[in-house]
Design an enzyme around this catalytic site. Structure first.
Site, short mmCIF file in Angstrom:
data_model
loop_
_atom_site.label_atom_id
_atom_site.label_comp_id
_atom_site.label_asym_id
_atom_site.label_seq_id
_atom_site.Cartn_x
_atom_site.Cartn_y
_atom_site.Cartn_z
N LYS B 78 0.84 -1.21 0.00
CA LYS B 78 0.00 0.00 0.00
C LYS B 78 0.87 1.25 0.00
CE LYS B 78 -3.80 2.08 2.71
NZ LYS B 78 -4.58 1.97 3.95
N SER B 153 -9.63 1.94 3.21
CA SER B 153 -8.79 2.69 2.31
C SER B 153 -7.81 1.83 1.51
CB SER B 153 -8.00 3.72 3.11
OG SER B 153 -7.08 3.07 3.98
N SER B 177 -9.64 -0.27 7.45
CA SER B 177 -9.08 -0.08 6.11
C SER B 177 -8.48 -1.33 5.48
CB SER B 177 -8.01 1.02 6.13
OG SER B 177 -8.64 2.28 6.14
#
Lengths: 481, 477
Positions: B78, B153, B177
């Site tokens: 990420k 997210s 997330s």
């Protein structure tokens, strides 16, 4: 109305940069100077993803200062973030302490030992410094040096117990003495490693309410703190006398003019939005750690000063001077292990030795003569083998070049040993009196000042080596006879 | 080469027998990333670096040299976890072009165990969002239905595993997330205990909530990855010194589990009826298998989401102060004084959702409001944590759906942030309490979309969560 009917109320906030090897929350070195932006890692730079790690040495030094100022030491400490934007604050917040300062409720004593005044310490807390913005090097840009960013500080906040610029001067002198003495901070106000802000208000004598306080910044010497406070007190009294109201604001000291000018009003003050620093766990100070620090601390200057006055019979002035610096205390303490001539020992340190240090901008640690050797010199002088002035002016300059030579051997070599043999000196005295019979008559008629002339004559004949005490005694005996 | 990834132990066996080479595996994933570019999951593919690492590992394999625990594992990361020499944008305009000077601790640990990093994944800006729609790089498409969001997210990391662009990926979880996008993409999303994995190198959103975690196809991969990344880190003072067990060797769950569930979270108008039915069916099956299943009252349900948003926005407002345009990242073109440069750089560099949270956080910390919001929320957090730990002292596992619905349409909720925040109802409890939680992909909805069930356990019971996940996936899917 005159200003005698007013009283000033002053509290000081002192920031001291700690003498740690590394920064408060990173392993970057914490050292004054260095090429700009060379003591910076990603942590100091506040790069994304970096985290602070607390340097335990910061707490040790804060606790040391707390113990030296009779503070309570907090067991459960939190760190807090103080949020504000500035170009030389890379993270956009400063890690500090808010509700839980590490030290609270202490005091320091100012004034002479017989009329001491206690100045309360509200709190001492730990925080980190910002970098430096440099405006004058480039016509278009402000340059930023982050070497200082993240270096550890303690902030020492006094109670509003000070009543004059003079008291502030004494308080700050005492604080600086302590931080230097305990190797907490180098105490250099010009370089900014020790900084002071003053909160000042005035009120009618006897009033129970405080007046409106004004904060004064940018005073870069202890003397300027006193000047700024004296000026600010006068300014505030004059304003009140003119029917004006004092507004709560921050003012800056203009050292050249000796006046203060307004920087910002209270309305423009920041809301720092303090909250507990989530990147650092609470810091627990165990009693054992405090005791370890306490037991490792030297006797404090105030205690030593009292001891020197009361037990060694030194004057307040001499005792204060001897205890101003740690290195001097260390030497003096060693010296008095070897001699009981305390007054002479103090005189030597504060006289000839200090002159030699000052001449070369040296520190006491640079003085090469061992305490035992200096004690031996004091004994020689006391026994009359060597005059104080010969020792100070002729022997010492040579001695510092060859400090391992014993003082009597060196005095021999330099031909400075005094003649104490009474028979020999008496012979010289007789010769001197014979040479000036008319002066002897004048003396006997009351012109006692002529003894200096005879003394000079004796000295000349002895090539300066006659013990003046013996010579004086003999001269007086013969002249009065 | 036809290659189908199953799990890391199987792959490592194939590599050892030289049925495959690491280079072939990496080439496969590079092709996959290329073929699925339209999903917008990967922001950058490190083809060259990955091939160099692959060749190095193949060389070790050929020479029978010792290999790290994760050798051959192809991992996407990420874009809020920094890697040395790589761009680190947090999907924000304010960090466009910024390259990190260091590796996150978790990255160093993966590389030390011979993992292969294949690239950076898309995410919501500064990990703030539940749909991956706040990214400056644009939305990520759900591979199960490309008109739907993947969740957020960590949407890019979820889709990277879902669409087989890598074997596993790293995400970060502050309020869900990892688990929410895992649910919406049918992957295993694991958030360990707060402090289990170092946060050094994670671009901070909310420091007391953030935790690094994994997306995988199965429990064993999550176990192996977590074991490597977990453990105390001298760079992170909040990282735990608890010893790290060999999770992959502990995948056998207790025969009799004590399982708690909260009726209030299920009898809730927001929950999709089919998800609700499946949840009840699962509870029945667990009972039938001999486990204890009990409903438990949870008094503070209504306080979860407000507590979460007060505290995380407060921390975020401070954490994001370093993005000022002065030292790195986007700086306004406008020449002005320092305050104006900072203000303009931030106004230009941050997106709407990030600004909203910075404003909220600044508000709740401001003088006059601090006690009413921040102090209060801190107290409520403590109460929620205590009550949660109390339940977990009597039960092994708390089970909930991970998400109230399956994936929603791109653009559907962007105009209503409150609606979006309320969808976090199941996932915020674990980070508020600091406990580990996992989303287990057990179901497919009649609309064709996957969804997961969430398990929570006591602090540092990662072993239990992974074992139960493994068990559920084998027997209750």
């Amino acid at each position: 109305m005159n200003k005698e009917s007013y009283e000033a109320v002053i509290g000081l906030e002192v920031h001291a940069q700690l003498l740690t090897k590394t920064k408060a929350y990173s392993s970057d070195i914490a050292e004054y100077g260095g090429d700009p932006n060379t003591h910076v890692s990603v942590v100091t730079l506040g790069h994304p993803g970096t985290l602070p790690v607390f340097n335990k040495r910061t707490a040790e030094l804060a606790i040391t200062m707390g113990l030296a100022t009779h503070c309570k030491i907090r067991e459960h400490n939190l760190f807090a973030r103080k949020n504000y934007f500035y170009a030389d604050l890379p993270k956009g917040y400063q890690i500090t302490q808010d509700q839980t300062p590490i030290c609270t409720e202490g005091y320091v004593e100012i004034g002479e030992s017989r009329k001491e005044k206690r100045i309360g310490i509200t709190r001492i807390h730990m925080e980190e410094d910002a970098g430096k913005s440099i405006h004058e090097l480039d016509p278009y840009f402000t340059l930023i040096d982050l070497n200082r960013a993240g270096t550890p500080l303690i902030e020492i906040v006094s109670e509003p117990d000070l009543r004059s610029g003079e008291e502030a001067y004494e308080y700050l002198t005492e604080i600086r003495k302590l931080v230097r003495y305990l190797a907490i901070c180098d105490g250099n106000m010009e370089e900014g490693s020790l900084r002071c802000d003053a909160n000042i208000s005035v009120r009618k004598k006897g009033a129970s309410e405080f007046g409106v306080k004004v904060e004064v910044k940018n005073m870069n010497s202890i003397r300027n703190v006193k000047r700024a406070i004296d000026h600010e007190i006068e300014r505030q009294i004059a304003a009140i006398e003119n029917g004006e109201t004092i507004s709560q604001e921050t003012r800056s000291f203009d050292a050249a003019a000796g006046t203060t000018f307004s920087m910002r009003s209270k309305e423009a003050a920041h809301d720092y939005r303090y909250f507990p620093e989530p990147d650092l766990p609470p810091l627990r100070i165990h009693a054992a750690m405090v005791e370890e620090i306490r037991s490792g601390m030297p006797a404090l200057p105030k205690e030593l000063q009292k001891r020197y006055e009361q037990e060694l019979g030194l004057s307040t002035y001499d005792a204060a001077l001897l205890t101003a610096e740690k290195s001097v205390v260390t030497y003096f303490e060693a010296l008095i292990q070897h001699t009981t001539r305390y007054k002479a020992a103090a005189n030597w340190i504060l006289g000839p030795v200090r002159e030699w240090l000052n001449a070369g901008a040296r520190d006491m640690d640079d003085f090469p003569v061992a305490p035992a050797q200096l004690a031996a010199l004091l004994a020689l002088i006391d026994e009359g083998k060597l005059s104080f002035s010969a020792a100070a002016q002729q022997l010492l300059p040579v001695w510092v070049e060859e400090p391992d030579t014993a003082p009597d051997a060196l005095a021999q070599k330099l031909n400075l040993i005094q003649e104490t043999d009474e028979a020999f000196i008496e012979q010289l005295v007789d010769e001197a009196l014979k040479a000036f019979p008319d002066k002897v008559a004048e003396y006997r008629n009351g012109k006692k000042g002529l003894i200096g002339l005879f003394m000079g004559e004796v000295m000349k004949r002895s090539k300066g080596k006659a013990d003046p005490k013996v010579a004086t005694a003999l001269l007086q005996k013969k002249l009065e006879a | 080469m036809s290659f189908r990834y199953e799990s890391l132990p199987v792959l490592q066996e194939q590599l050892r027998k030289q049925e495959l080479s690491c280079r072939e595996v990496v080439e496969h994933y590079v092709r996959q990333c290329h073929d699925h570019r339209h999903l917008n999951a990967m922001l950058e593919v490190f083809e060259e670096d990955a091939l160099i690492q692959a060749d190095r590992l193949d060389e070790k394999l050929r020479n029978d040299l010792p290999l790290g625990k994760l050798y051959g594992m192809v991992i996407a990361v990420k874009d809020v976890i920094v890697m040395k020499g790589k761009e680190a944008t947090a999907s924000s305009a304010i960090l466009q072009g910024f390259e990190s000077l260091f590796n996150a601790t978790c990255i160093d640990r993966l590389l030390a165990e011979d993992a292969i990093i294949i690239g950076r994944t898309n995410c919501d800006e500064f990990a703030m969002g539940s749909s991956n729609e706040t990214s400056i790089h644009g939305p990520v498409l759900n591979a199960a239905d490309e008109t739907k969001v993947p969740g957020g997210s960590s949407g890019g990391s979820a889709v990277a595993v879902q669409a087989d662009l890598c074997m596993a990926s790293l995400g970060t979880d502050t309020g869900g997330s990892i688990r929410q996008p895992a649910s919406l993409t049918g992957t295993v999303g694991f958030k360990p205990t707060y402090g289990r994995i170092s946060r050094y190198g994670l671009i901070a959103y909310a420091s007391s909530f953030d935790q690094c975690g994994t997306f995988t196809r199965n429990a064993v991969d999550a176990a192996m990855l977590t074991e490597v990344m977990a453990g105390q880190d001298p760079h992170d003072a909040t990282s735990s010194s608890q010893p790290v067990p060999d999770y992959a060797a502990l995948l056998e769950p207790p025969a009799k589990l004590r399982i708690a569930w909260y009726p209030q979270t299920i009898d809730n108008g927001k929950l999709d009826p089919e998800v609700k039915q499946q949840f009840h069916d699962l509870l029945e099956k667990l009972k039938a298998a001999g486990h204890t299943v009990e409903s438990v009252d949870f008094t503070y349900l209504d306080y979860l989401v407000p507590t979460y948003y007060v505290l995380t926005t407060a921390e975020a407002s401070s954490n994001l102060s370093r993005f000022s345009g002065i030292h790195y990242g986007h700086r306004t073109e406008v020449t002005a004084d320092v305050d104006e440069v900072i203000s303009r750089s931030r106004s230009e560099g941050f997106g709407e959702e990030v600004k909203r949270r910075i404003m909220l956080g600044t508000f709740v910390l401001s003088s006059g409001y601090y006690d009413a919001y921040y102090t209060h929320a801190q107290k409520v957090r403590r109460i929620i944590r205590n009550e949660t730990l109390d339940v977990l002292s009597r039960f092994d596992i708390i089970i909930t759906p991970t998400t109230p619905t399956t994936a929603f349409a791109i653009g559907e909720k962007t105009t209503d942030p409150i609606e979006m925040y309320l969808a976090d109802i199941y996932t915020v409890q674990a980070p508020i309490a600091g406990i580990p939680a996992i989303s287990v992909p057990l179901h497919t909805h009649s609309n064709g979309l996957p969804y997961g069930m969430q398990l929570m356990a006591a602090p540092f019971r990662e072993d239990l969560l992974l074992a139960v996940t493994d068990h559920l996936m084998q027997h209750f899917r």
